[in-house]
Design a protein around this motif. Sequence first.
Motif, short mmCIF file in Angstrom:
data_model
loop_
_atom_site.label_atom_id
_atom_site.label_comp_id
_atom_site.label_asym_id
_atom_site.label_seq_id
_atom_site.Cartn_x
_atom_site.Cartn_y
_atom_site.Cartn_z
N ASP A 1 -5.09 1.29 -11.51
CA ASP A 1 -6.25 0.79 -11.27
C ASP A 1 -6.37 -0.11 -10.04
OD1 ASP A 1 -8.95 -0.32 -11.76
OD2 ASP A 1 -8.36 -1.85 -13.22
N VAL A 2 -6.28 0.41 -8.85
CA VAL A 2 -6.16 0.08 -7.30
C VAL A 2 -7.03 0.63 -6.80
CG1 VAL A 2 -3.95 -1.12 -7.69
CG2 VAL A 2 -4.24 1.20 -6.63
N PRO A 3 -7.76 0.16 -5.47
CA PRO A 3 -8.60 0.87 -4.72
C PRO A 3 -7.88 2.30 -4.16
CG PRO A 3 -8.66 -1.40 -4.00
CD PRO A 3 -7.48 -1.38 -5.26
N THR A 4 -8.36 3.60 -4.38
CA THR A 4 -7.69 4.72 -4.10
C THR A 4 -8.37 5.39 -3.20
OG1 THR A 4 -6.49 4.39 -5.90
CG2 THR A 4 -6.49 6.66 -5.12
N LEU A 5 -7.88 6.02 -2.04
CA LEU A 5 -8.53 6.95 -1.26
C LEU A 5 -8.00 8.26 -1.53
CD1 LEU A 5 -10.78 7.25 1.15
CD2 LEU A 5 -9.02 6.70 2.79
N CYS A 6 -8.75 9.23 -1.84
CA CYS A 6 -8.39 10.65 -1.68
C CYS A 6 -8.92 11.41 -0.78
CB CYS A 6 -8.81 11.06 -3.23
SG CYS A 6 -7.65 10.76 -4.54
N HIS B 1 0.92 -1.22 0.11
CA HIS B 1 0.06 0.07 0.16
C HIS B 1 0.98 1.16 -0.01
CE1 HIS B 1 -3.59 -2.29 1.35
NE2 HIS B 1 -2.56 -3.01 2.13
N LEU B 2 0.49 2.25 -0.57
CA LEU B 2 1.14 3.57 -0.54
C LEU B 2 0.23 4.57 -0.02
CD1 LEU B 2 3.28 3.74 -4.20
CD2 LEU B 2 4.05 3.64 -1.84
N ILE B 3 0.83 5.58 1.01
CA ILE B 3 0.17 6.52 1.70
C ILE B 3 1.04 7.75 1.55
CG2 ILE B 3 -0.91 7.22 3.87
CD1 ILE B 3 -1.17 3.97 4.46
N GLY B 4 0.37 8.68 1.42
CA GLY B 4 1.32 10.08 1.51
C GLY B 4 0.28 11.38 1.41
N HIS B 5 0.83 12.43 2.05
CA HIS B 5 0.04 13.61 2.31
C HIS B 5 1.30 14.64 1.86
CE1 HIS B 5 0.15 16.98 5.49
NE2 HIS B 5 -1.02 17.18 4.63
N SER B 6 0.42 15.59 0.86
CA SER B 6 1.14 16.97 0.61
C SER B 6 2.30 16.49 -0.61
CB SER B 6 1.56 17.62 1.84
OG SER B 6 1.88 19.03 1.12
N TYR B 7 3.52 16.90 -0.19
CA TYR B 7 4.39 16.50 -1.02
C TYR B 7 4.64 14.95 -1.06
CZ TYR B 7 8.97 17.09 -3.44
OH TYR B 7 10.07 16.71 -4.22
N GLY B 8 4.68 14.36 0.25
CA GLY B 8 4.63 13.00 0.13
C GLY B 8 3.36 12.22 -0.61
N ALA C 1 5.62 7.12 -7.28
CA ALA C 1 5.83 5.84 -6.98
C ALA C 1 5.00 4.85 -7.37
CB ALA C 1 6.16 5.40 -5.25
N ALA C 2 3.94 5.09 -7.30
CA ALA C 2 2.68 3.94 -7.75
C ALA C 2 2.80 3.79 -9.14
CB ALA C 2 1.48 4.64 -7.39
N LEU C 3 3.36 4.88 -9.94
CA LEU C 3 3.38 4.80 -11.46
C LEU C 3 4.48 4.00 -11.85
CD1 LEU C 3 2.52 8.31 -12.98
CD2 LEU C 3 1.11 6.17 -12.91
N ALA C 4 5.70 3.87 -10.96
CA ALA C 4 6.91 3.39 -10.91
C ALA C 4 6.63 1.56 -10.94
CB ALA C 4 7.93 3.74 -10.14
N ASP C 5 5.82 1.24 -10.14
CA ASP C 5 5.47 0.05 -10.18
C ASP C 5 3.96 -0.48 -9.68
OD1 ASP C 5 5.76 -2.82 -10.33
OD2 ASP C 5 7.62 -2.62 -8.50
N ARG D 1 2.41 -4.11 -8.52
CA ARG D 1 2.74 -4.49 -7.15
C ARG D 1 1.95 -3.58 -6.11
NH1 ARG D 1 8.55 -3.77 -6.04
NH2 ARG D 1 8.10 -4.54 -4.19
N LEU D 2 1.24 -2.68 -6.54
CA LEU D 2 0.46 -1.66 -5.54
C LEU D 2 -0.70 -2.52 -5.18
CD1 LEU D 2 0.43 1.12 -4.52
CD2 LEU D 2 -0.69 1.83 -6.58
#
Length: 195
Positions: free
Chosen positions: A135-140, A14-21, A28-32, A35-36
């Motif tokens: 194409d993964v579950p994404t929470l914005c 899972h990837l989680i990020g805030h603001s610049y993160g 990073a999600a686009l890079a792989d 596996r996301l």
Amino acid sequence: MLEPVLAEAGDRFHLIGHSYGGAVALKAALADPGRLRSLVVYEPVLFSVLLAEDATQPAAREIVAVRDDTVAAMQGGNARASGARFLDYWMGAGTWAGMPEPRREAVATAMGSVAAEWHAAFTEPTPLAAFGVLDVPTLCLTGSDSPGASRGVTRLLTKVLPRVTEVEITGVGHMGPVTHPERINALIERHLETN
């Protein structure tokens, strides 16, 4: 630069990020993407997509002014003015004045990296449409009291992410993960439990 981190993340992550993160998490999600498992972003600051949509819209003009003011202050040797402009924009007028002096000094010192971060946020070449492959579950997540620029980026992303859920948190601003961690973390935990 991201490869070693992604290699340590295991087969799926899972990837989680805030603001610049959040902007880094999207890249990073686009890079792989294979596996996301899921993605959570809280107002990622990919201002390049906002400018690409319409550089004359109020939100775009507003964030360009903040960038220009903070960079000019740093170039003029006034890290405190840069920090004050930055914090008052992201956290509300008077934030800088209300902070204890040691914290103001720490923020002023940290402003040394602001020009590079602005540059990355404004010149990221990835077009908005490219994020459609995630194409993964994404929470914005977005705060109801956040500045127009970060809300605008989130609005644009929700148009292209295939499996997105957008949640606006009432009474919270851009720094919601810091100011209201219990509310934000509960949403993230629920997302991770179901994905």
